[in-house]
Write a protein that holds these residues in place. Structure first.
Motif, mmCIF file in Angstrom:
data_model
loop_
_atom_site.group_PDB
_atom_site.id
_atom_site.type_symbol
_atom_site.label_atom_id
_atom_site.label_comp_id
_atom_site.label_asym_id
_atom_site.label_seq_id
_atom_site.Cartn_x
_atom_site.Cartn_y
_atom_site.Cartn_z
ATOM 1 N N ARG B 94 39.382 43.056 43.903
ATOM 2 C CA ARG B 94 39.519 42.830 45.337
ATOM 3 C C ARG B 94 39.118 44.047 46.125
ATOM 4 O O ARG B 94 39.497 45.153 45.785
ATOM 5 N N CYS B 95 38.409 43.786 47.223
ATOM 6 C CA CYS B 95 38.029 44.875 48.101
ATOM 7 C C CYS B 95 39.287 45.494 48.706
ATOM 8 O O CYS B 95 40.138 44.788 49.248
ATOM 9 N N VAL B 96 39.414 46.820 48.611
ATOM 10 C CA VAL B 96 40.543 47.501 49.238
ATOM 11 C C VAL B 96 40.079 48.390 50.385
ATOM 12 O O VAL B 96 40.886 48.882 51.156
ATOM 13 N N ILE B 104 39.111 43.990 56.396
ATOM 14 C CA ILE B 104 38.474 43.689 55.117
ATOM 15 C C ILE B 104 38.080 42.225 55.110
ATOM 16 O O ILE B 104 38.907 41.351 55.384
ATOM 17 N N ALA B 108 35.578 39.230 50.165
ATOM 18 C CA ALA B 108 34.968 40.339 49.424
ATOM 19 C C ALA B 108 35.693 40.591 48.106
ATOM 20 O O ALA B 108 36.684 41.310 48.044
#
Ligand SMILES: Cc1cc2nc3c(=O)[nH]c(=O)nc-3n(C[C@H](O)[C@H](O)[C@H](O)COP(=O)(O)OP(=O)(O)OC[C@H]3O[C@@H](n4cnc5c(N)ncnc54)[C@H](O)[C@@H]3O)c2cc1C
Ligand code: FES
Ligand code: FES
Ligand SMILES: [Fe+2]
Lengths: 337, 364
Positions: B94-96, B104, B108
């Motif tokens: 997961r995009c952080v 965000i 993503a």
């Protein structure tokens, strides 16, 4: 990842269509190129509106192991231009063009605890996830909130499958969801998946941030069609291009600008990517930000908006109570790229 | 018993690989805080370890513009940063952090694949994650057991993984490919027995009262200094679907009861092989040679590893040439011999796995 989201179009035949809740139609499709749908996936499909083709997305509620049966459920949208109305006319034997299942909302296997949160028609995106978590014997709570029971699709089936793991909140019965309590029950290991009105999801997001939980553990899908205010007709102006046009209640600002011949950039058309951003030069009214691209700070500043979902409304203060459509349409003057 | 449908005996020259299976992505020591790239079952992976030492396998293509994450660097507790525009993902994919904006994008993510670390290997599961049961990791316990000593290597083989399985299921090739080390004519002359169940195939071969070939004579003398004389030799090949083959090998002084179960007068090794499909025409071949005598001797470990390295180098050359000949002769088919029985059962088990996944491509 893009590679798993290649759009493959195919024919599908309607094999079943029936009402399952107030204004909600369950439609069973048999695709020509079957592939099992993962939890969280949706299909795009072509709808006919006033003789013209358009595209809409619907979550896959259920799919057989071999992918030969895909179930979707469509709510008649209150201010619909016609996409969901078209879907409600479908009868067994009809055919339509759909994509193979697309995935923007994957469920991760292996979290310590899960909360699934569905609001209204958002239940469609959560049903399949619930089934998988149940099969995996995962630690989960399935929260389903709605206005009244008659409007809540799949309620008996879910109660039967999930038993104590299902928590139901019904506004008309005075058992509305208390977001703060729900979020208070989450810890750093909890993943929350939700789909519902943007108002609900904004409140959850705020509570999640305030409790300093892991933001990447908050997963959501936006249907891109709900806001804080009821949609109103409003005027949009682009002085540089000499454009002035009226955005109808059942129309988005992006679509209206496209209709007016403005060359617009966009991608997701549901308030996520930020590509459709326009700069606000002047505003008579307030902005109903319906996107998830801007932070709260940016939304308050009202210097820009995502025109694919966000709208102008007649509220001097920005408070919902101050919205007064009779006072004449809101006017937003913008610049585009 | 359920009736089993037998597939045709036409033999696929390029066999697909099941996805609902654990494959070795690398040796435990290969996966570090510095991300590496490895293609497994046609899927490029970025492999790295979190600060806590947990191995992670992400798709090696950033959500944004597909830049390889393996060229990026690890970040924070469990993250990795894309080398191109700096998006950071956590170990769940997961995009952080999305450097160019304040929020965000909710979609993503990059796929994060289930990982299990076992027997000195890092295993990954590329199929349906809800089926990724760690109990399905093939048994290779000798590789990390205190009762066995040894080491191994990786061969990057330019051939379909199935050709390696064929090679290991029929060792009569030793007489021709490995004549200077382990080959001997008794291999082709002796009888073999094939058994199978739903997920394993075993081929057993005993050679009685024969001269030990050079490799085995040396091993006997390591345990029994100055050994001379005839031996009983065994090769018990066990396949575990879809691509692991452990071979129980050894020799014992002739007539001392090894076939009946008393191996005390002999030396025993296990050739551990697990083959990871890379592309349809290449694979990562992880092997180790483990022994249960002279455990203390690092010298013997090194000698055995080097010895097997030489032997497998001969296989590698043959497999590469075989794949090239297959590709150069698309209109010729494979034929099967009696010695292929083990390999044919392997194919049938793999084809059933593919069928269960709806991915069995019918032979043209
Ligand atoms: C991933 C995904 C999954 C979805 N799953 C489901 C599902 O399972 N079930 C379901 O019922 N729906 C689902 N939707 C919503 C669905 O795609 C349609 O948006 C919905 O059916 C309404 O379409 P419509 O043509 O009837 O109405 P309209 O909303 O009129 O559609 C016309 C267009 O105008 C825009 N628009 C219309 N009114 C407004 C307004 N007031 N403010 C801003 N924009 C407006 C819409 O965004 C849309 O692009 C999903 C959407 C997405 C993106
Ligand atoms: S097009 Fe993506 S946010 Fe509007
Ligand atoms: S390609 Fe990875 S951040 Fe742009
Ligand atoms: Fe060999």
């Amino acid at each position: 990842m893009a590679a798993t989201n290649v759009e493959v179009w195919q024919q599908a035949t309607v094999v079943e269509a029936r009402a399952i809740a107030t204004d909600i139609q369950r439609i069973v499709l048999e695709p020509a190129l079957p592939r099992q749908a993962e939890p969280g996936s949706h299909v795009d499909l072509k709808v006919m509106i006033d003789g013209e083709q358009d595209k809409r997305s619907y979550s896959v509620v259920e799919s057989s192991e071999d992918g030969k049966r895909l179930v979707i459920s469509v709510m008649k949208a209150p201010q619909s231009r016609g996409g969901s109305l078209f879907m409600h006319t479908l009868k067994p034997g009809d055919t339509l063009e759909i994509t193979r299942p697309l995935q923007n909302f994957p469920l991760r296997v292996g979290a310590g605890r899960y909360i699934l949160l569905a609001g209204g028609i958002g239940i469609t995106a959560m049903v399949n996830m619930g089934r998988v978590l149940k099969n995996l014997k995962a630690n989960y709570t399935f929260v389903y909130a709605g206005r009244n029971r008659a409007a809540m699709a799949y309620l008996p089936e879910l109660q039967e499958l999930h038993g104590e793991n299902l928590v139901v909140h019904v506004d008309d019965e005075g058992t509305s969801l208390k977001v703060d309590e729900l979020v208070a029950s989450a810890d750093l290991d909890t993943e929350l998946y939700m789909c519902g009105p943007i108002r609900l999801m904004d409140v959850v997001r705020r509570a999640w941030t305030e409790r300093e939980l892991n933001l990447p553990n908050l997963r959501y899908e936006t249907f891109g069609n709900s806001g804080w205010y009821d949609p109103e007709e409003f005027i949009v102006r682009i002085p540089r291009l000499g454009v002035e046009t009226k955005v109808g209640q059942g129309r988005s600002m992006l679509e209206t600008l496209e209709d007016a011949g403005v060359d617009m950039m966009f991608d997701c058309r549901k308030g996520e990517c930020g590509l459709c951003e326009v700069r606000i030069l002047e505003l008579d009214g307030a902005v109903d930000h319906r996107d998830v691209f801007y932070s709260e700070r940016q939304q308050h500043a009202a210097a820009k908006m995502c025109c694919c979902v966000s709208r102008a409304v007649t509220s001097k203060t920005g408070a919902k109570a101050d919205a007064d459509p009779h006072r004449g349409p809101a006017v937003v003057t913008i610049e585009v790229s | 018993m359920t009736a089993v449908q037998s597939t045709s005996s036409t033999t696929n020259k390029v066999l697909g690989h099941p996805l609902n299976a654990w494959y070795v992505a690398g040796w435990d020591h290969e996966v570090t805080r510095k991300p590496m790239s490895r293609r497994v079952a046609n899927r490029p992976l970025a492999l790295y370890r979190t600060e806590d030492g947990k191995a992670v396998a992400l798709a090696d293509a950033c959500w944004h513009r597909l830049a390889p994450l393996s060229m990026g660097k690890t970040m924070g507790k469990d993250g990795i940063q894309c080398p191109y525009h700096g998006i950071v993902y956590n170990s769940a994919g997961r995009c952080v952090s999305m450097p160019a904006q304040e929020t965000i994008n909710p979609s993503a993510t990059v796929p994060s694949f289930p990982v299990v670390e076992r027997y000195r290997y890092v295993w990954v599961w590329l199929g349906d994650p809800t089926k990724a049961d760690p109990d399905l990791v093939p048994d290779m316990h000798q590789v990390s057991s205190e009762e066995w000593a040894g080491d191994g290597e990786t061969i990057h083989a330019d051939c379909n993984y199935q050709l390696v399985l064929d090679n290991l299921m029929d060792l009569t090739h030793e007489e021709f490919v490995h004549s200077s080390s382990i080959g001997q004519e008794e291999l082709s002359e002796s009888d073999f027995v094939v058994t199978h169940d739903g997920s394993t195939v075993t081929v057993s071969r005993w050679m009685h009262n024969i001269d030990a070939p050079p490799f085995w004579l040396k091993n006997m003398r390591d345990k029994f200094p100055g050994f001379e004389g005839k031996v009983d030799r065994w090769q018990i090949i066990t396949f575990q679907a879809p691509s692991t083959i452990n071979i129980d090998v050894g020799v014992a002084k002739a007539g001392t009861g090894a076939p009946e179960g008393d191996r005390s007068q002999g030396v025993n090794g296990f050739v551990m092989n697990t083959i990871t499909p890379e592309t349809d025409r290449s694979c990562h071949y992880f092997w180790a040679f483990m022994r249960n005598y002279r455990l203390e001797s690092q010298l013997i470990t090194t000698q055995l590893r080097n010895g097997v390295h030489g032997v497998f180098g001969e296989d590698e050359e043959m497999l590469k040439a075989q794949q090239a000949a297959i590709d150069a002769n698309p209109d010729y088919e494979f034929y099967n011999l009696n010695i292929d029985a083990g390999g044919m059962w392997v194919r049938r088990l793999i084809e059933r796995m593919l069928e269960a996944e709806g991915r069995l491509v019918p032979t043209a």
